[in-house]
Design a protein around this motif. Sequence first.
Motif, PDB file in Angstrom:
ATOM      1  N   ALA A   1      -5.230   9.234 -10.963  1.00 14.39           N
ATOM      2  CA  ALA A   1      -4.812   7.833 -11.005  1.00 14.39           C
ATOM      3  C   ALA A   1      -4.299   7.444  -9.620  1.00 14.39           C
ATOM      4  CB  ALA A   1      -3.727   7.639 -12.051  1.00 14.39           C
ATOM      5  N   LYS A   2      -4.812   6.351  -9.093  1.00 15.00           N
ATOM      6  CA  LYS A   2      -4.465   5.905  -7.740  1.00 15.00           C
ATOM      7  C   LYS A   2      -3.582   4.658  -7.797  1.00 15.00           C
ATOM      8  CE  LYS A   2      -7.149   8.895  -5.638  1.00 15.00           C
ATOM      9  NZ  LYS A   2      -6.815   9.721  -4.521  1.00 15.00           N
TER      10      LYS A   2
ATOM     11  N   GLU B   1      -0.567   8.558  -2.511  1.00 14.46           N
ATOM     12  CA  GLU B   1      -1.546   7.648  -3.113  1.00 14.46           C
ATOM     13  C   GLU B   1      -1.719   7.873  -4.610  1.00 14.46           C
ATOM     14  OE1 GLU B   1      -5.654  10.093  -2.255  1.00 14.46           O
ATOM     15  OE2 GLU B   1      -4.988   8.661  -0.747  1.00 14.46           O
ATOM     16  N   VAL B   2      -1.007   8.843  -5.161  1.00 11.74           N
ATOM     17  CA  VAL B   2      -1.164   9.220  -6.565  1.00 11.74           C
ATOM     18  C   VAL B   2      -0.165   8.467  -7.441  1.00 11.74           C
ATOM     19  CG1 VAL B   2      -1.016  11.132  -8.213  1.00 11.74           C
ATOM     20  CG2 VAL B   2      -2.009  11.502  -5.951  1.00 11.74           C
ATOM     21  N   LEU B   3      -0.670   7.816  -8.486  1.00 12.11           N
ATOM     22  CA  LEU B   3       0.181   7.204  -9.507  1.00 12.11           C
ATOM     23  C   LEU B   3       0.525   8.300 -10.502  1.00 12.11           C
ATOM     24  CD1 LEU B   3       1.530   4.757 -10.793  1.00 12.11           C
ATOM     25  CD2 LEU B   3      -0.663   4.219 -11.885  1.00 12.11           C
ATOM     26  N   ASN B   4       1.789   8.713 -10.506  1.00  6.91           N
ATOM     27  CA  ASN B   4       2.218   9.818 -11.363  1.00  6.91           C
ATOM     28  C   ASN B   4       2.571   9.364 -12.778  1.00  6.91           C
ATOM     29  OD1 ASN B   4       3.583  10.275  -8.402  1.00  6.91           O
ATOM     30  ND2 ASN B   4       2.550  12.103  -9.178  1.00  6.91           N
ATOM     31  N   ARG B   5       3.270   8.221 -12.860  1.00  8.34           N
ATOM     32  CA  ARG B   5       3.719   7.746 -14.168  1.00  8.34           C
ATOM     33  C   ARG B   5       3.746   6.225 -14.164  1.00  8.34           C
ATOM     34  NH1 ARG B   5       8.914   9.941 -14.738  1.00  8.34           N
ATOM     35  NH2 ARG B   5       9.972   7.952 -14.589  1.00  8.34           N
TER      36      ARG B   5
ATOM     37  N   SER C   1       0.825  -1.195   0.000  1.00 11.84           N
ATOM     38  CA  SER C   1       0.000   0.000   0.000  1.00 11.84           C
ATOM     39  C   SER C   1       0.858   1.242   0.000  1.00 11.84           C
ATOM     40  CB  SER C   1      -0.901  -0.007   1.240  1.00 11.84           C
ATOM     41  OG  SER C   1      -1.571   1.214   1.352  1.00 11.84           O
ATOM     42  N   SER C   2       0.392   2.249  -0.713  1.00 14.57           N
ATOM     43  CA  SER C   2       1.101   3.524  -0.700  1.00 14.57           C
ATOM     44  C   SER C   2       0.618   4.399   0.441  1.00 14.57           C
ATOM     45  CB  SER C   2       0.892   4.240  -2.029  1.00 14.57           C
ATOM     46  OG  SER C   2      -0.465   4.574  -2.180  1.00 14.57           O
TER      47      SER C   2
END
Length: 171
Positions: A149-150, A67-71, A30-31
């Motif tokens: 995007a999570k 919690e954010v998927l950046n790339r 988990s992030s």
Amino acid sequence: MKKKVIFLLVIGLFLVGCQDSEESKDSTMSSSSNASSNVMIHQHCTRSGSLSGGEVELNYELYSTGEVLNRLESYEKVISSNSDILNTYEDAYKKINQNYEGLQYYDSSVLRENDFVLNTIKIDYDHIDIKKLLDIEGEEDNIIEDGVAKVDKWLELAKKFGTTCTEVKDS
């Protein structure tokens, strides 16, 4: 129907990964422990795949902040001495990628060599037009929540397909 086919193919693309790192964690990682941090986390992920008449290498690089998927970078490689198999995958990848043509910050390419086809996708979620992306992929079963995007949603979905991830520590 077209959106369902695209969705299934995109899910397949989203669920590939790689594994070359120091700390091993499974895809349930988990992030949330980093949610209050602005530190960029880099994870290598891998998923096993099988192919009659060839091999499959499924690799991902995830970059997230909290919690954010950046790339997200996807590397799907089909290896075979059978040109019919390679032709099928090359054509399928190119057809999928056509749906994303003109969408900025969604970069895809297909490389064909004598014994393999490599499909590469790089998505910059920090800058991509999320609405346009959702218009292509559909909102159902997506990793986008409230326009963002999570990473946990990606990891949860990836786990269903046997993906494992390992955090990469900068040296």
